[in-house]
Design an enzyme around this catalytic site. Structure first.
Site, PDB file in Angstrom:
ATOM      1  N   ASN A  43       0.846  -1.191   0.000  1.00  0.00           N
ATOM      2  CA  ASN A  43       0.000   0.000   0.000  1.00  0.00           C
ATOM      3  C   ASN A  43       0.883   1.244   0.000  1.00  0.00           C
ATOM      4  O   ASN A  43       1.922   1.291   0.668  1.00  0.00           O
ATOM      5  CB  ASN A  43      -0.992  -0.008   1.174  1.00  0.00           C
ATOM      6  N   CYS A  54      -3.898   0.632  -3.010  1.00  0.00           N
ATOM      7  CA  CYS A  54      -3.769  -0.569  -2.191  1.00  0.00           C
ATOM      8  C   CYS A  54      -2.661  -1.492  -2.704  1.00  0.00           C
ATOM      9  O   CYS A  54      -2.293  -1.465  -3.889  1.00  0.00           O
ATOM     10  CB  CYS A  54      -5.070  -1.361  -2.204  1.00  0.00           C
ATOM     11  N   GLU A  56      -2.859  -4.680  -3.265  1.00  0.00           N
ATOM     12  CA  GLU A  56      -3.334  -5.635  -4.275  1.00  0.00           C
ATOM     13  C   GLU A  56      -3.271  -5.040  -5.676  1.00  0.00           C
ATOM     14  O   GLU A  56      -2.798  -5.677  -6.611  1.00  0.00           O
ATOM     15  CB  GLU A  56      -4.781  -6.049  -3.981  1.00  0.00           C
TER      16      GLU A  56
HETATM   17 ZN    ZN Z   1      -7.991  -2.182  -2.257  1.00  0.00          ZN
END
Ligand code: ZN
Length: 130
Positions: A43, A54, A56
Site C-alpha cells: 500500500n 492498495c 493488491e
Molecule cells: Zn484495495
C-alpha cells in the site's frame, strides 16, 4: 496450504515491510503468482487520501507491466489488520483473474477464497446479462 501459496504469502509479507503508510500506520503487502513469476505490491498512501493505492492493485499492475495477462493466485498479508481486498481491488482482480485464488493472512489467521466469490457479478464491459 501448498508450497507455492506459502511462498506467495511470504513474498506478500516481505512487500508489506515496504508499505508507505504514514497516515494509517497499516502496512499491507500483496503478491501475484503469474506465469511462474511473483509480482509484489504494497500500500502506498498519499497526503491527498484519495490518491492512496492498495497493495493488491499495485501487485496486479506490476504483473501487467511485466507482460502477464492473467494470474493464478494473489496473496495479501498484514500484521496489522485482516487485509481483505476492498471493493476497488476486487473489481481489478476480477478484470484479469475472476477464478483465481485469493489468500489473505494476518498473523496466524488465513482465509482462502476464489475471486468470483469475493465479488460475484462483477462489472463486465461487454456482457449484457451478467
Ligand atoms: Zn484495495
Amino acid at each position: 496450504m501448498s508450497a507455492d501459496i506459502e511462498r506467495l504469502l511470504s513474498a506478500a509479507e516481505n512487500a508489506a515491510r515496504n508499505a508507505y503508510s504514514p497516515y494509517s500506520g497499516v502496512k499491507i503487502g500483496a503478491a501475484v503468482f503469474a506465469g511462474g513469476n511473483i509480482y509484489c505490491g504494497c500500500n502506498v498512501e498519499n497526503a491527498s487520501f484519495g490518491l492512496t493505492v492498495c497493495a493488491e492493485r499495485n501487485a496486479v499492475f506490476a504483473a501487467i507491466a511485466g507482460g502477464e495477462k492473467s494470474f493464478d493466485a494473489i496473496a495479501v498479508y498484514s500484521d496489522d489488520v485482516m487485509p481483505m481486498p476492498c471493493g476497488a481491488c476486487r473489481q481489478v482482480i476480477a478484470e484479469f483473474a475472476p477464478g483465481c485464488d485469493v489468500v489473505v493472512r494476518c498473523g496466524d489467521r488465513t482465509v482462502r477464497i476464489r475471486a468470483d466469490e469475493l465479488l460475484p457479478r462483477s462489472f463486465v464491459f461487454k456482457e449484457k446479462d451478467n
